[in-house]
Write an enzyme that holds these catalytic residues in place. Structure first.
Site, PDB file in Angstrom:
ATOM      1  N   GLY A 217      -4.272  -6.597  -6.226  1.00 26.40           N
ATOM      2  CA  GLY A 217      -5.159  -7.390  -5.370  1.00 26.40           C
ATOM      3  C   GLY A 217      -6.570  -7.445  -5.934  1.00 26.40           C
ATOM      4  N   SER A 218      -7.467  -8.095  -5.197  1.00 21.11           N
ATOM      5  CA  SER A 218      -8.858  -8.268  -5.669  1.00 21.11           C
ATOM      6  C   SER A 218      -9.479  -6.903  -5.948  1.00 21.11           C
ATOM      7  CB  SER A 218      -9.722  -8.948  -4.610  1.00 21.11           C
ATOM      8  OG  SER A 218      -9.191 -10.170  -4.238  1.00 21.11           O
TER       9      SER A 218
ATOM     10  N   LYS B 281     -13.590  -5.051  10.495  1.00 19.80           N
ATOM     11  CA  LYS B 281     -12.808  -5.555  11.644  1.00 19.80           C
ATOM     12  C   LYS B 281     -12.124  -4.417  12.416  1.00 19.80           C
ATOM     13  CE  LYS B 281     -12.426 -10.130   9.712  1.00 19.80           C
ATOM     14  NZ  LYS B 281     -13.422  -9.877   8.637  1.00 19.80           N
TER      15      LYS B 281
ATOM     16  N   LYS C  91      -4.059  -8.648   5.310  1.00 22.60           N
ATOM     17  CA  LYS C  91      -5.483  -8.698   5.691  1.00 22.60           C
ATOM     18  C   LYS C  91      -5.923 -10.033   6.282  1.00 22.60           C
ATOM     19  CE  LYS C  91      -7.462 -10.447   1.477  1.00 22.60           C
ATOM     20  NZ  LYS C  91      -8.448 -10.388   0.427  1.00 22.60           N
TER      21      LYS C  91
ATOM     22  N   SER D  71     -10.676   0.528   4.496  1.00 26.66           N
ATOM     23  CA  SER D  71     -10.712  -0.038   5.839  1.00 26.66           C
ATOM     24  C   SER D  71     -11.625  -1.268   5.843  1.00 26.66           C
ATOM     25  CB  SER D  71     -11.202   1.016   6.823  1.00 26.66           C
ATOM     26  OG  SER D  71     -11.223   0.483   8.120  1.00 26.66           O
TER      27      SER D  71
ATOM     28  N   ARG E 103       4.304  -5.050  -4.503  1.00 27.24           N
ATOM     29  CA  ARG E 103       5.647  -5.617  -4.363  1.00 27.24           C
ATOM     30  C   ARG E 103       5.973  -6.728  -5.354  1.00 27.24           C
ATOM     31  NH1 ARG E 103       4.833  -7.763   1.413  1.00 27.24           N
ATOM     32  NH2 ARG E 103       3.031  -8.427   0.203  1.00 27.24           N
ATOM     33  N   ASP E 104       5.015  -7.626  -5.591  1.00 26.42           N
ATOM     34  CA  ASP E 104       5.341  -8.878  -6.275  1.00 26.42           C
ATOM     35  C   ASP E 104       5.360  -8.699  -7.799  1.00 26.42           C
ATOM     36  OD1 ASP E 104       5.601 -11.534  -7.029  1.00 26.42           O
ATOM     37  OD2 ASP E 104       3.488 -11.989  -6.688  1.00 26.42           O
ATOM     38  N   GLU E 105       6.540  -8.906  -8.388  1.00 23.99           N
ATOM     39  CA  GLU E 105       6.674  -8.676  -9.837  1.00 23.99           C
ATOM     40  C   GLU E 105       5.815  -9.649 -10.638  1.00 23.99           C
ATOM     41  OE1 GLU E 105      10.515  -9.515 -11.482  1.00 23.99           O
ATOM     42  OE2 GLU E 105      10.979 -10.985  -9.963  1.00 23.99           O
TER      43      GLU E 105
ATOM     44  N   LYS F 198      -5.897  -1.689  11.284  1.00 24.52           N
ATOM     45  CA  LYS F 198      -6.721  -0.914  10.347  1.00 24.52           C
ATOM     46  C   LYS F 198      -7.404   0.245  11.076  1.00 24.52           C
ATOM     47  CE  LYS F 198      -7.227  -2.076   6.278  1.00 24.52           C
ATOM     48  NZ  LYS F 198      -6.412  -1.691   5.094  1.00 24.52           N
TER      49      LYS F 198
END
Ligand code: NAP
Length: 337
Positions: free
Chosen positions: A14-15, A131, A89, A128, A39-41, A143
């Site tokens: 992720g970012s 929000k 998110k 966290s 998860r994503d290959e 969260k």
């Protein structure tokens, strides 16, 4: 700090995970192992192209879902430090698919905690969000539950020296799905949708987020929620910075959205300490002496009733500063007007 250590980042594609990966490999080339867990290959495949094995033999890619306890436990074998960044998110997606968000953000957190307690992990930092403070949407509520699990995990660790802590911050400039890439994309249409003209948000750079995680990894005593001191912006100023020639169309607030975000509520103030660059909300029943903590970090208790709210912030990012930040951090093709 990380030289010779093995680190695992959940949500490493992720970012924030990518920014952390970059930082760790640059700052600690002697890191023993850096495991990217997600998860994503395809995302892992793409990221692996950026870190060829010959140049970065420390990095490993591990497919797994934080909902899957056995897989998490297997990934944590031999790991010293864990950064838990995996999450659902997006506020509207969480509202529409509530149990999915509960499974990833709450049950996933519980799996990380239990698997860390069952292995030799020394430090865990969970990410966290603003929000989670007085949440009004499911994402924030999950969260908050996750924060509570990580804080309370310090109470069930027995003699295990592991420390769990949390970092809580606001909008990360230019991160996946955030307002700046959204406006940059919408700019071509000549109209920028504004949910509410008075809306404000906290602003932190990716590097600011990375610095906080590293600070928590290094200094946490266990159970703190670290909150950075960061400026706010007005959403209308972001629109002005990105598309001064665009119409700003007010479309009304979305379900689960706040006009201003909060990172420390007045109820948190009784447990909040000013550490200089950061605040720390300490656990209501810490396993260590708050007096020693205050001495060690030269910490000052905030006044009772103190709130840290994006609308009442004392630091603001101006339109011109936003233009420069966007150019520097988000879109190299964006021209400063
Ligand atoms: N970005 C912000 O403005 C912001 C602000 C405050 C707090 N945060 C928090 O910071 C953290 C990271 O945010 P981000 O902006 O980096 O998010 P992101 O870009 O959306 O990345 C999320 C990461 O989590 C992984 N992931 C999602 N579900 C997973 C699951 N069930 N099991 C394993 N991995 C999973 C994703 O990869 P796969 O989909 O391939 O699994 C991806 O690597 C989150 O905890 C978020 O709540 C973000």
């Amino acid at each position: 700090m990380l030289t010779g250590k093995s680190v695992l980042i959940t949500g490493g594609t992720g970012s924030l995970g990518k920014a952390l990966t970059n930082h760790i490999l640059e700052t600690y080339p002697g890191v023993k192992r850096l495991v990217i867990f997600s998860r994503d290959e395809q995302k892992q495949f793409n990221m692996a192209q950026e870190y060829p094995h010959d140049n970065f033999p420390q990095i490993r890619f591990f497919i797994g879902d934080v909902r899957d306890y056995d897989r998490v436990k297997r990934a944590l074998k031999g790991i010293d430090y864990v950064i838990h960044a995996a999450a659902m998110k997006h506020v509207p997606i969480a509202e529409y698919n509530p149990m999915e968000c509960v499974k990833t953000n709450i049950l996933g957190a519980e799996n990380i905690i239990n698997a860390c307690l069952e292995t030799e992990v020394e430090r865990v930092v969970a990410l966290s969000t603003d929000k989670a403070a007085a949440p009004i949407n499911l994402y924030g509520a999950t969260k908050l539950a996750s924060d509570k699990l990580f804080v309370a995990a310090n109470n069930i660790k027995g003699w295990n020296p592991i420390r769990f802590s949390v970092v809580r911050y606001g909008n990360v400039m230019g991160s996946n799905g955030s307002v700046i890439p959204f406006f940059l994309n919408k700019k071509k249409e000549g109209v920028l949708p504004i949910t509410d003209a008075t809306m404000t948000r906290f602003n932190i750079s990716l590097q600011g987020g990375v610095d906080m995680v590293m600070h928590a990894l290094e200094t946490a005593w266990g159970g703190e929620i670290f909150v950075p001191k960061i400026p706010s912006y007005k959403i209308t100023d972001v629109a002005e910075a990105i598309g001064p020639e665009c119409e700003q169309k007010v479309i009304g607030i979305r379900p689960g959205e706040k006009i201003h975000e909060e990172m420390i509520t007045s109820s948190d103030s009784y447990y909040t300490y000013d550490l200089g660059r950061y605040y720390a909300i300490v656990p209501a029943i810490p396993r260590w002496s708050v007096e020693d903590f205050v001495k060690e970090f030269n910490a000052e208790k905030v006044p009772a009733g103190f709130q840290y709210n994006s609308g009442e912030n004392t630091e603001w990012v101006s339109v011109q500063e936003l233009r420069e930040l966007i150019k520097e951090h988000v879109d190299e093709t964006f021209s400063v007007c």
